[in-house]
Design an enzyme around this catalytic site. Structure first.
Site, short mmCIF file in Angstrom:
data_model
loop_
_atom_site.label_atom_id
_atom_site.label_comp_id
_atom_site.label_asym_id
_atom_site.label_seq_id
_atom_site.Cartn_x
_atom_site.Cartn_y
_atom_site.Cartn_z
N GLU A 54 -38.54 29.95 23.36
CA GLU A 54 -37.33 29.11 23.28
C GLU A 54 -37.24 27.92 22.13
OE1 GLU A 54 -34.41 29.55 24.16
OE2 GLU A 54 -34.40 31.22 25.60
N ASN A 65 -25.19 27.32 18.21
CA ASN A 65 -24.91 28.81 18.60
C ASN A 65 -23.89 29.56 17.79
OD1 ASN A 65 -27.04 29.24 20.48
ND2 ASN A 65 -25.98 27.99 21.89
N ASP A 67 -20.95 30.51 18.93
CA ASP A 67 -19.97 30.20 19.73
C ASP A 67 -19.53 28.59 19.62
OD1 ASP A 67 -21.85 29.04 21.30
OD2 ASP A 67 -21.12 30.34 22.98
N SER A 69 -21.35 26.28 20.76
CA SER A 69 -22.08 25.65 21.85
C SER A 69 -23.55 25.20 21.07
CB SER A 69 -22.36 26.50 23.06
OG SER A 69 -23.15 27.45 22.76
N ASP A 71 -27.94 24.36 21.97
CA ASP A 71 -28.97 24.61 23.05
C ASP A 71 -29.93 23.24 22.73
OD1 ASP A 71 -28.11 26.99 23.85
OD2 ASP A 71 -29.28 28.26 22.37
N ASN A 78 -28.21 25.60 27.30
CA ASN A 78 -26.71 25.46 26.66
C ASN A 78 -25.95 24.66 27.10
OD1 ASN A 78 -24.24 27.28 26.47
ND2 ASN A 78 -25.49 27.47 24.86
#
Ligand SMILES: *[C@@H]1O[C@H](CO)[C@@H](O)[C@H](O)[C@H]1NC(C)=O
Length: 148
Positions: A54, A65, A67, A69, A71, A78
């Site tokens: 990750e 991301n 969309d 959002s 992380d 998220n």
């Protein structure tokens, strides 16, 4: 107990060249102290593999991301579901400020990760863990780490 924990956290989280990269075995120690070994059936090797795929052990990693959002942190948690970034809609299931997930003491990330892994799907909630760590041997992540 609390004091011993603090001291060991401080000594564990030796950060290298200001990039907030935690060393693998230091991370294993913190995860062990926070009782992640065996939590919901996942071993420390699972957690190390997760952190590596990750964030590459980068405690301060933030990634946007497609969309919109974000992380956050070592486990790339998220903002749409788990933490509040005050920028976009969030379910905020961990009841935590996303910025807290970047704290070098890792405590907020660990408590939120416990909530995520307790949800249905477990560690499969992390797509990268599913792709790169699940159903593969990965005990070598603990090689050379002494938790004592
Ligand atoms: C760690 O993450 C931060 C924030 O995303 C980034 O600026 C930094 O370059 C990363 N460090 C390394 C060594 O990749």
């Amino acid at each position: 107990m609390a004091r011993a924990l603090l001291i060991s956290l401080a000594s564990c989280l030796l950060v290298v060249n200001q990039a907030f990269i935690v060393r693998r075995c230091d991370l294993a120690k913190v995860l062990h102290e926070e009782q992640l070994d065996g939590f919901e059936g996942y071993s420390l090797s699972d957690w190390l593999c997760l952190a590596f795929v990750e964030s590459n052990f980068n405690i301060s990693k933030v990634n946007e991301n497609a969309d919109g959002s974000f992380d956050y942190g070592i486990f790339q948690i998220n903002s749409h579901y788990w933490c509040n970034d005050y920028q976009s809609h969030s379910e905020n299931y961990c009841h935590v400020d996303c910025q807290d997930l970047l704290n070098p003491n890792l405590l907020s990330s660990i408590s939120c990760a416990k909530i995520i892994v307790s949800a249905s799907g477990g560690m499969r909630n992390w797509v990268r863990w599913k792709l790169h760590c699940a159903d593969r041997p990965h005990t070598y992540w603990m090689t050379g780490c002494h938790l004592g």
